[in-house]
Design a protein around this motif. Structure first.
Motif, short mmCIF file in Angstrom:
data_model
loop_
_atom_site.label_atom_id
_atom_site.label_comp_id
_atom_site.label_asym_id
_atom_site.label_seq_id
_atom_site.Cartn_x
_atom_site.Cartn_y
_atom_site.Cartn_z
N SER A 143 33.31 26.32 43.76
CA SER A 143 34.45 26.18 44.67
C SER A 143 34.45 27.33 45.67
O SER A 143 33.91 28.41 45.41
CB SER A 143 35.77 26.17 43.89
N LYS A 144 35.08 27.10 46.83
CA LYS A 144 35.13 28.12 47.87
C LYS A 144 36.56 28.28 48.36
O LYS A 144 37.33 27.31 48.42
CB LYS A 144 34.21 27.75 49.03
N VAL A 145 36.91 29.51 48.70
CA VAL A 145 38.25 29.83 49.19
C VAL A 145 38.12 30.69 50.43
O VAL A 145 37.36 31.67 50.44
CB VAL A 145 39.07 30.59 48.12
N TRP A 146 38.85 30.32 51.46
CA TRP A 146 38.96 31.14 52.67
C TRP A 146 40.35 31.76 52.67
O TRP A 146 41.35 31.05 52.69
CB TRP A 146 38.79 30.30 53.93
N LEU A 147 40.42 33.09 52.63
CA LEU A 147 41.71 33.77 52.65
C LEU A 147 42.06 34.22 54.06
O LEU A 147 41.25 34.86 54.74
CB LEU A 147 41.67 35.00 51.73
N ASN A 148 43.27 33.90 54.48
CA ASN A 148 43.75 34.30 55.79
C ASN A 148 44.38 35.69 55.71
O ASN A 148 44.50 36.28 54.63
CB ASN A 148 44.76 33.27 56.31
N ALA A 149 44.82 36.21 56.85
CA ALA A 149 45.39 37.55 56.92
C ALA A 149 46.64 37.69 56.05
O ALA A 149 47.40 36.74 55.88
CB ALA A 149 45.74 37.88 58.38
N ASP A 150 46.83 38.89 55.50
CA ASP A 150 48.00 39.23 54.70
C ASP A 150 48.13 38.28 53.51
O ASP A 150 49.20 37.70 53.27
CB ASP A 150 49.26 39.20 55.57
N SER A 151 47.05 38.14 52.74
CA SER A 151 47.03 37.20 51.60
C SER A 151 46.40 37.87 50.38
O SER A 151 45.55 38.75 50.50
CB SER A 151 46.23 35.95 51.96
N ARG A 152 46.82 37.41 49.18
CA ARG A 152 46.30 37.94 47.94
C ARG A 152 45.99 36.78 47.00
O ARG A 152 46.80 35.86 46.82
CB ARG A 152 47.33 38.86 47.28
N LEU A 153 44.82 36.84 46.37
CA LEU A 153 44.39 35.82 45.42
C LEU A 153 44.06 36.48 44.09
O LEU A 153 43.22 37.38 44.03
CB LEU A 153 43.15 35.09 45.95
N ARG A 154 44.75 36.06 43.02
CA ARG A 154 44.47 36.58 41.69
C ARG A 154 43.60 35.55 40.94
O ARG A 154 43.89 34.36 40.94
CB ARG A 154 45.76 36.81 40.91
N TYR A 155 42.53 36.05 40.28
CA TYR A 155 41.57 35.15 39.65
C TYR A 155 41.04 35.74 38.34
O TYR A 155 40.80 36.94 38.25
CB TYR A 155 40.40 34.90 40.62
N ILE A 156 40.88 34.88 37.31
CA ILE A 156 40.22 35.26 36.07
C ILE A 156 38.75 34.88 36.21
O ILE A 156 38.42 33.71 36.43
CB ILE A 156 40.85 34.57 34.86
N VAL A 157 37.86 35.84 36.10
CA VAL A 157 36.46 35.65 36.48
C VAL A 157 35.77 34.57 35.66
O VAL A 157 35.16 33.65 36.20
CB VAL A 157 35.68 36.98 36.36
N ASP A 158 35.86 34.60 34.32
CA ASP A 158 35.08 33.64 33.53
C ASP A 158 35.81 33.31 32.24
O ASP A 158 35.73 34.04 31.26
CB ASP A 158 33.69 34.22 33.23
N ARG A 159 36.52 32.21 32.23
CA ARG A 159 37.17 31.72 31.03
C ARG A 159 36.85 30.24 30.91
O ARG A 159 37.63 29.36 31.29
CB ARG A 159 38.69 31.94 31.10
N ALA A 160 35.66 29.93 30.42
CA ALA A 160 35.13 28.56 30.42
C ALA A 160 35.98 27.59 29.62
O ALA A 160 35.95 26.39 29.84
CB ALA A 160 33.70 28.56 29.90
N ASP A 161 36.77 28.12 28.67
CA ASP A 161 37.53 27.22 27.79
C ASP A 161 38.90 26.87 28.36
O ASP A 161 39.67 26.17 27.71
CB ASP A 161 37.70 27.87 26.42
N GLU A 162 39.24 27.38 29.52
CA GLU A 162 40.55 27.13 30.09
C GLU A 162 40.43 26.54 31.49
O GLU A 162 39.37 26.52 32.10
CB GLU A 162 41.37 28.42 30.14
N ALA A 163 41.58 26.06 31.98
CA ALA A 163 41.61 25.56 33.35
C ALA A 163 41.31 26.69 34.33
O ALA A 163 41.50 27.87 34.02
CB ALA A 163 42.98 24.95 33.65
N ARG A 164 40.83 26.33 35.47
CA ARG A 164 40.56 27.32 36.52
C ARG A 164 41.90 27.67 37.17
O ARG A 164 42.48 26.85 37.89
CB ARG A 164 39.57 26.74 37.52
N ASN A 165 42.37 28.87 36.94
CA ASN A 165 43.70 29.27 37.39
C ASN A 165 43.63 30.37 38.44
O ASN A 165 42.94 31.38 38.25
CB ASN A 165 44.52 29.78 36.20
N LEU A 166 44.37 30.17 39.52
CA LEU A 166 44.47 31.17 40.57
C LEU A 166 45.93 31.30 40.97
O LEU A 166 46.71 30.34 40.86
CB LEU A 166 43.63 30.79 41.80
#
Length: 393
Positions: free
Chosen positions: A194-217
């Protein structure tokens, strides 16, 4: 900027052969103080081709004074108290300056100021800026010469070079925040494709590798997402793993799609679907709704309103343009302020509700963008340092 390109555009302008796009490019070059010496040279060369005007300048002081006054009356001064005067080095260029002003080009940066007042600094557009922060306090500024970060067991840029300052063993299963400041943008490639483009004044929190769970941001600000399909095994069954984006105002669940989310503090949340299908709800799971392509959900408090839109206009920021469609001036200038890292002051609050429609290049200098907006609206702008005053015309 290459000298040959400036000369090419200048000559094309005088020959009336420029396209609208080339005209915009030339206006931007002329408005840039860094190009003043080059423009002096071009104007001086053009003036040499007008021997009658040169003779007139040498013999008729009244004519020169009148010409100077015409320039002063025509040029739109950047500051009300600024006095523009001509030094000897400019006398030979006045005729061509009037020619350019009469044809609509901006030339206020070409004349010198005898008052000794400091010149207004040029406000440049944003660029590639971001910071990565891990939950152990590690923080690294990403390279401004790169535009994309690839997340995984190691952190690397799109060209394969590693991000310096974060050890590979620190990455697995760790929370991370990608923080893009005002005046910045950055692209993030996630491990699942997946790919994400972040615009100005933005913050993205991400868990790097948790294969057993949903992809959460978790998102604050604005981002465009292109979500890849990902499956996990449950016995002999393969289950499509959801992709979840949470903002302070909504929860979005997708299986494989592309969409844009705007979630800035003080503004309503917007989710715009480009393709695929998404499910969204309030943070507590209430008021579940589904979006189809070219639909937008507007979240205000606990109300979700869905409307049909032209979705391409809401992702134009990642392609290099501001695309405003019946947008209020306050929301529009919020976008401009985030990208150019400035503050905005409305002298009359009623101006905030003015509507604007148009497409404006995102990589123009701020001054050039403001001139475009002034031509198509009932407001004028005064830029003092990094504070933009908005006034009625």
């Amino acid at each position: 900027m290459q000298t040959s390109r400036f000369s090419e555009l200048f000559e094309g302008y005088l020959a009336d052969k420029l396209t609208p796009k080339e005209m915009l490019e030339l206006e931007g070059l002329i408005a840039d103080e860094n190009n003043a010496a080059q423009l002096r040279q071009l104007i001086g060369q053009e003036f040499k081709n007008e021997p009658t005007a040169v003779q007139q300048l040498d013999t008729d002081d009244n004519w020169l004074h009148g010409l100077e006054q015409k320039v002063l009356q025509t040029i739109q001064k950047p500051e009300p108290a600024k006095i523009i005067s001509f030094h000897n080095e400019w006398v030979r260029l006045v005729g061509t300056i009037v020619l350019l002003v009469g044809l609509g080009l901006t030339v206020r940066y070409l004349v010198d100021n005898d008052t000794g007042a400091p010149k207004q600094a040029t406000v440049l557009p944003g660029g590639n800026k971001a910071t990565i922060r891990l939950d152990d306090g590690t923080q690294v500024n990403l390279s401004e010469s790169q535009s994309e970060i690839v997340l995984g067991q190691q952190l690397a840029y799109a060209d394969g070079s590693l991000v310096q300052g974060i050890a590979a063993e620190n990455m697995s299963g760790r929370n991370m925040i990608i923080d893009v400041p005002k005046g910045g943008t950055y692209k993030i490639a996630l491990p699942d494709g997946s790919k994400v483009w972040l615009n100005a004044d933005s913050r993205l929190r991400y868990i790097v590798d948790r294969a057993d769970e949903a992809r959460n941001l978790e998102l604050e600000g604005e981002a465009y997402f292109e979500v890849a399909h990902r499956y996990r095994s449950k016995g002999k069954e393969k289950i499509l793993q959801p992709f979840v984006v949470r903002t302070p105002g909504q929860t979005i669940k997708v299986l494989g799609t592309s969409f844009n989310v705007t979630a800035y503090s003080g503004e309503p949340d917007r989710t715009t679907l480009i393709e695929g299908k998404v499910e969204l709800s309030l943070p507590d799971g209430a008021n579940r709704q589904y979006l189809k392509p070219n639909q937008q959900a507007l979240i205000q408090g606990r109300t979700i309103t869905i409307a049909d839109v032209e979705s391409s206009g809401f992702i134009s920021w990642k392609e290099g343009t501001f695309n405003f469609s019946d947008e209020s001036l306050d929301i529009m200038l919020n976008q401009v302020a985030r990208w150019y890292d400035i503050d905005v002051d409305f002298t009359d609050p009623s101006l905030k509700k003015l509507k604007f429609e148009g497409i404006v290049p995102r990589y123009e200098k701020l001054e050039s963008l403001l001139k475009i907006l002034e031509k198509t609206s009932d407001v004028r702008f005064e830029l003092k340092g990094r504070l933009l005053h908005v006034r009625k015309k």
